[in-house]
Write a protein that holds these residues in place. Structure first.
Motif, short mmCIF file in Angstrom:
data_model
loop_
_atom_site.label_atom_id
_atom_site.label_comp_id
_atom_site.label_asym_id
_atom_site.label_seq_id
_atom_site.Cartn_x
_atom_site.Cartn_y
_atom_site.Cartn_z
N ASP A 95 -13.74 12.00 33.17
CA ASP A 95 -14.80 12.21 34.15
C ASP A 95 -14.79 11.15 35.26
O ASP A 95 -15.34 11.38 36.34
CB ASP A 95 -16.16 12.18 33.46
N ALA A 96 -14.20 9.98 34.98
CA ALA A 96 -14.30 8.87 35.93
C ALA A 96 -13.79 9.22 37.32
O ALA A 96 -14.34 8.77 38.33
CB ALA A 96 -13.54 7.66 35.37
N ASP A 97 -12.75 10.05 37.40
CA ASP A 97 -12.17 10.41 38.70
C ASP A 97 -12.53 11.84 39.12
O ASP A 97 -11.84 12.43 39.94
CB ASP A 97 -10.65 10.25 38.65
N ALA A 98 -13.59 12.37 38.54
CA ALA A 98 -14.02 13.73 38.91
C ALA A 98 -14.48 13.78 40.36
O ALA A 98 -14.82 12.75 40.96
CB ALA A 98 -15.15 14.18 37.98
N GLU A 99 -14.48 14.97 40.94
CA GLU A 99 -14.88 15.13 42.34
C GLU A 99 -16.37 14.92 42.53
O GLU A 99 -16.81 14.50 43.61
CB GLU A 99 -14.48 16.52 42.84
N SER A 100 -17.15 15.22 41.51
CA SER A 100 -18.60 15.08 41.64
C SER A 100 -19.16 14.30 40.46
O SER A 100 -18.55 14.21 39.39
CB SER A 100 -19.27 16.45 41.72
N GLY A 101 -20.35 13.73 40.66
CA GLY A 101 -21.02 12.98 39.62
C GLY A 101 -22.51 13.24 39.68
O GLY A 101 -23.03 13.75 40.67
N VAL A 102 -23.21 12.89 38.61
CA VAL A 102 -24.65 13.10 38.56
C VAL A 102 -25.33 11.88 37.96
O VAL A 102 -24.81 11.28 37.01
CB VAL A 102 -25.01 14.38 37.76
N ILE A 103 -26.46 11.53 38.52
CA ILE A 103 -27.32 10.49 37.98
C ILE A 103 -28.71 11.11 37.81
O ILE A 103 -29.29 11.61 38.77
CB ILE A 103 -27.40 9.27 38.90
N GLY A 104 -29.19 11.11 36.59
CA GLY A 104 -30.49 11.69 36.29
C GLY A 104 -31.51 10.62 35.98
O GLY A 104 -31.20 9.61 35.34
N VAL A 105 -32.73 10.82 36.43
CA VAL A 105 -33.83 9.89 36.19
C VAL A 105 -34.99 10.68 35.60
O VAL A 105 -35.31 11.77 36.08
CB VAL A 105 -34.28 9.20 37.50
N GLY A 106 -35.62 10.14 34.56
CA GLY A 106 -36.73 10.84 33.93
C GLY A 106 -37.98 9.98 33.83
O GLY A 106 -37.93 8.77 34.02
N MET A 107 -39.08 10.63 33.54
CA MET A 107 -40.34 9.95 33.29
C MET A 107 -40.65 10.08 31.81
O MET A 107 -40.68 11.20 31.28
CB MET A 107 -41.47 10.55 34.13
N PRO A 108 -40.82 8.97 31.10
CA PRO A 108 -40.99 9.02 29.64
C PRO A 108 -42.14 9.92 29.19
O PRO A 108 -43.22 9.89 29.77
CB PRO A 108 -41.26 7.55 29.28
N ASN A 109 -41.84 10.73 28.18
CA ASN A 109 -42.86 11.56 27.51
C ASN A 109 -43.65 12.46 28.46
O ASN A 109 -44.85 12.66 28.30
CB ASN A 109 -43.85 10.66 26.74
N SER A 110 -42.97 12.97 29.47
CA SER A 110 -43.68 13.81 30.45
C SER A 110 -42.96 15.10 30.78
O SER A 110 -43.57 16.04 31.30
CB SER A 110 -43.88 13.02 31.76
N GLY A 111 -41.67 15.17 30.49
CA GLY A 111 -40.89 16.34 30.87
C GLY A 111 -40.49 16.34 32.33
O GLY A 111 -39.82 17.26 32.80
N LYS A 112 -40.87 15.29 33.08
CA LYS A 112 -40.52 15.19 34.49
C LYS A 112 -39.14 14.55 34.63
O LYS A 112 -38.81 13.60 33.91
CB LYS A 112 -41.56 14.36 35.25
N GLU A 113 -38.38 15.08 35.57
CA GLU A 113 -37.04 14.53 35.77
C GLU A 113 -36.53 14.84 37.18
O GLU A 113 -37.02 15.74 37.86
CB GLU A 113 -36.06 15.11 34.75
N MET A 114 -35.54 14.04 37.58
CA MET A 114 -34.88 14.26 38.86
C MET A 114 -33.38 14.05 38.67
O MET A 114 -32.97 13.10 37.99
CB MET A 114 -35.40 13.29 39.93
N GLN A 115 -32.59 14.92 39.25
CA GLN A 115 -31.14 14.81 39.15
C GLN A 115 -30.54 14.77 40.55
O GLN A 115 -30.88 15.59 41.40
CB GLN A 115 -30.56 16.01 38.39
#
Length: 280
Positions: free
Chosen positions: A158-178
């Motif tokens: 995966d290190a040299d893949a064309e795309s990457g993703v970083i996800g961020v979440g809010m604990p115990n809430s079900g909220k997230e952003m990718q």
């Protein structure tokens, strides 16, 4: 000179009282048959030599080389499995320490709070390794025992893949952003410090939504971007030009319950990524 392996069909003599049979025919020294010897266990060893070998022995010009045994072939299977298990445990511990330190560096670089869980995918693993290396943190080497067992670094491809993703979440809430990014696109953008990025909301009925959503699905971002409309998710396209036909989609942002902070968080995260790419 050729060597032929011949196995005699004559049974060997066993037992402590076994006696070698007297030699018949010509003298053993001239016929090429050495006198038999009795081992410590009473076994009889008979060696037949060719006339050339006998003459070489008399002249002192013969030598024997004992090949070294293949360690892998003679290694106890149980010991081999134990060695692999110990190597795996040691490697996992070192890998865990490495990830903990490297992720701390990434949080600091991208201004991500400690109480927000984050996850990485695709080319983001390569960025993490580069960031760690720049800060003097070495990635653990895969032990030879694990390589021999067929174990592979799960993030290496995966290190040299064309795309990457970083996800961020809010604990115990079900909220997230990718945030899914185009590695080559962001690397090119990082070299152009004057070009701003624009987040364009992809909404039903918008003139830009159809083409931009199509560009996301059909381009390098499509593999990692979740374009499903369920969960009340919102989706943005991040471009280097505002609505122009030749605008390049460099990233996508998906938010579930974090729309109020998604723009600021995604902008800061992409600026941090720009800094990482600019340092390559």
């Amino acid at each position: 000179m050729s060597i032929t392996d011949v196995t005699s069909s004559t049974p060997a003599a066993f037992g402590a009282n076994a006696k070698p049979a007297p030699a018949k025919g010509p003298d053993a020294a001239t016929s090429g048959t050495a006198a038999p010897t009795i081992g410590r266990n009473g076994t009889v060893d008979m060696v037949s030599l060719s006339p050339d070998a006998v003459r070489a022995m008399k002249a002192g010009a013969i030598s024997f080389t004992v090949p070294k045994a293949d360690e892998a072939a003679v290694k106890d299977p149980v010991a081999a499995r134990m060695e692999t298990m110990l190597a795996r445990r040691d490697y996992d511990l070192k890998q865990a320490d490495y990830m903990r330190e490297a992720m701390g560096m990434l949080r600091q670089t991208l201004n991500l709070p400690e109480d927000q869980p984050i996850f990485l995918g695709g080319a983001a693993h390569g960025l993490l390794d580069k960031l760690a290396a720049k800060n003097g943190l070495s990635k653990p080497e895969m032990p030879d025992a694990l390589r021999a067992a067929g174990v592979k670094d799960p993030f290496a491809e995966d290190a040299d893949a064309e795309s990457g993703v970083i996800g961020v979440g809010m604990p115990n809430s079900g909220k997230e952003m990718q945030v899914v990014f185009d590695r080559l696109g962001l690397a090119g953008w990082s070299a152009k410090t004057d070009d701003p990025l624009r987040m364009i909301a992809l909404k039903d009925g918008s003139d830009h939504s159809g083409p931009l959503l199509g560009a996301i699905k059909e381009g390098t971002l499509g593999r990692l971007t979740d374009t499903r409309p369920d969960q009340g998710a919102s989706l943005w396209a991040v471009t280097d030009r505002d609505g122009e036909s030749n605008a390049r989609v460099l990233a996508s942002v998906r938010s579930v319950g974090m729309d109020d902070v998604a723009t600021d968080m995604a902008t800061n995260l992409l600026k941090g990524l720009k800094g990482l790419f600019a340092g390559d």
